[in-house]
Design a protein around this motif. Structure first.
Motif, PDB file in Angstrom:
ATOM      1  N   UNK A 126      47.355  59.425 -30.037  1.00 19.03           N
ATOM      2  CA  UNK A 126      47.279  58.064 -30.553  1.00 19.03           C
ATOM      3  C   UNK A 126      46.662  57.118 -29.520  1.00 19.03           C
ATOM      4  N   UNK A 127      47.036  57.291 -28.266  1.00 18.96           N
ATOM      5  CA  UNK A 127      46.479  56.448 -27.197  1.00 18.96           C
ATOM      6  C   UNK A 127      44.974  56.677 -27.052  1.00 18.96           C
ATOM      7  N   UNK A 128      44.540  57.923 -27.185  1.00 14.38           N
ATOM      8  CA  UNK A 128      43.104  58.228 -27.093  1.00 14.38           C
ATOM      9  C   UNK A 128      42.361  57.590 -28.264  1.00 14.38           C
ATOM     10  N   UNK A 129      42.926  57.696 -29.455  1.00 15.38           N
ATOM     11  CA  UNK A 129      42.289  57.068 -30.620  1.00 15.38           C
ATOM     12  C   UNK A 129      42.143  55.563 -30.423  1.00 15.38           C
ATOM     13  N   UNK A 130      43.191  54.943 -29.921  1.00 15.51           N
ATOM     14  CA  UNK A 130      43.135  53.496 -29.670  1.00 15.51           C
ATOM     15  C   UNK A 130      42.062  53.156 -28.644  1.00 15.51           C
ATOM     16  N   UNK A 131      41.984  53.962 -27.597  1.00 14.81           N
ATOM     17  CA  UNK A 131      40.979  53.730 -26.563  1.00 14.81           C
ATOM     18  C   UNK A 131      39.567  53.906 -27.125  1.00 14.81           C
ATOM     19  N   UNK A 178      38.699  53.512 -30.291  1.00 15.57           N
ATOM     20  CA  UNK A 178      38.467  52.371 -31.185  1.00 15.57           C
ATOM     21  C   UNK A 178      38.046  51.138 -30.393  1.00 15.57           C
ATOM     22  N   UNK A 179      38.727  50.878 -29.277  1.00 16.00           N
ATOM     23  CA  UNK A 179      38.379  49.722 -28.449  1.00 16.00           C
ATOM     24  C   UNK A 179      36.971  49.864 -27.887  1.00 16.00           C
ATOM     25  N   UNK A 180      36.597  51.066 -27.481  1.00 13.01           N
ATOM     26  CA  UNK A 180      35.246  51.318 -26.992  1.00 13.01           C
ATOM     27  C   UNK A 180      34.229  51.079 -28.110  1.00 13.01           C
ATOM     28  N   UNK A 181      34.528  51.576 -29.293  1.00 16.00           N
ATOM     29  CA  UNK A 181      33.630  51.387 -30.432  1.00 16.00           C
ATOM     30  C   UNK A 181      33.453  49.925 -30.780  1.00 16.00           C
ATOM     31  N   UNK A 182      34.530  49.171 -30.755  1.00 14.55           N
ATOM     32  CA  UNK A 182      34.446  47.733 -31.046  1.00 14.55           C
ATOM     33  C   UNK A 182      33.582  47.035 -30.004  1.00 14.55           C
ATOM     34  N   UNK A 183      33.764  47.400 -28.752  1.00 15.41           N
ATOM     35  CA  UNK A 183      32.944  46.814 -27.680  1.00 15.41           C
ATOM     36  C   UNK A 183      31.470  47.106 -27.902  1.00 15.41           C
ATOM     37  N   UNK A 184      31.148  48.354 -28.233  1.00 21.14           N
ATOM     38  CA  UNK A 184      29.748  48.728 -28.461  1.00 21.14           C
ATOM     39  C   UNK A 184      29.176  48.050 -29.701  1.00 21.14           C
ATOM     40  N   UNK A 185      29.965  47.982 -30.767  1.00 21.71           N
ATOM     41  CA  UNK A 185      29.493  47.304 -31.981  1.00 21.71           C
ATOM     42  C   UNK A 185      29.244  45.822 -31.717  1.00 21.71           C
ATOM     43  N   UNK A 186      30.137  45.200 -30.966  1.00 20.47           N
ATOM     44  CA  UNK A 186      29.970  43.788 -30.626  1.00 20.47           C
ATOM     45  C   UNK A 186      28.703  43.576 -29.814  1.00 20.47           C
ATOM     46  N   UNK A 187      28.499  44.409 -28.822  1.00 14.84           N
ATOM     47  CA  UNK A 187      27.287  44.287 -27.995  1.00 14.84           C
ATOM     48  C   UNK A 187      26.029  44.524 -28.817  1.00 14.84           C
ATOM     49  N   UNK A 188      26.114  45.478 -29.745  1.00 14.57           N
ATOM     50  CA  UNK A 188      24.962  45.746 -30.603  1.00 14.57           C
ATOM     51  C   UNK A 188      24.636  44.513 -31.451  1.00 14.57           C
ATOM     52  N   UNK A 189      25.663  43.912 -32.015  1.00 12.35           N
ATOM     53  CA  UNK A 189      25.441  42.709 -32.820  1.00 12.35           C
ATOM     54  C   UNK A 189      24.852  41.577 -31.977  1.00 12.35           C
TER      55      UNK A 189
END
Length: 96
Positions: A41-46, A48-59
């Motif tokens: 669960x901790x890995x999934x959360x980590x 997800x946070x990485x993905x959100x960071x990358x999506x934000x930067x992409x936008x």
């Protein structure tokens, strides 16, 4: 992506890699299942946070900054509709 930002992302990915290696060790040590599930669960959360960071930067850089020479060096020229379609595809894959 800028140097400091790249280092931050790399550090995050290395931390996630360490967490995944920890899961492998836990399995080898025949640790309690719930403890392993908590680590997963901790890995999934980590991730997800990485993905959100990358999506934000992409936008910020590739979508909003499109055509301003601030986008990623690998970004190809696209229309607004193509950019929107790309974001939709990325989000649908990320949210699965």
């Amino acid at each position: 992506m800028q140097g400091a930002s790249q280092k931050k992302l790399s550090a995050r990915v290395k931390r996630i890699g360490g967490q995944v290696a920890g899961i492998e060790r836990m399995l080898e040590e025949r640790r309690y299942c719930v403890d392993i599930l908590n680590q997963i669960s901790a890995v999934r959360s980590a991730l997800d946070a990485l993905g959100i960071e990358l999506l934000t930067r992409h936008l910020e850089t590739c979508v909003l900054g499109h055509g301003s020479n601030s986008e990623h060096e690998s970004a190809k020229p696209m229309t607004q509709q193509e950019l929107l379609d790309e974001v939709k595809t990325a989000l649908s894959r990320f949210l699965k």
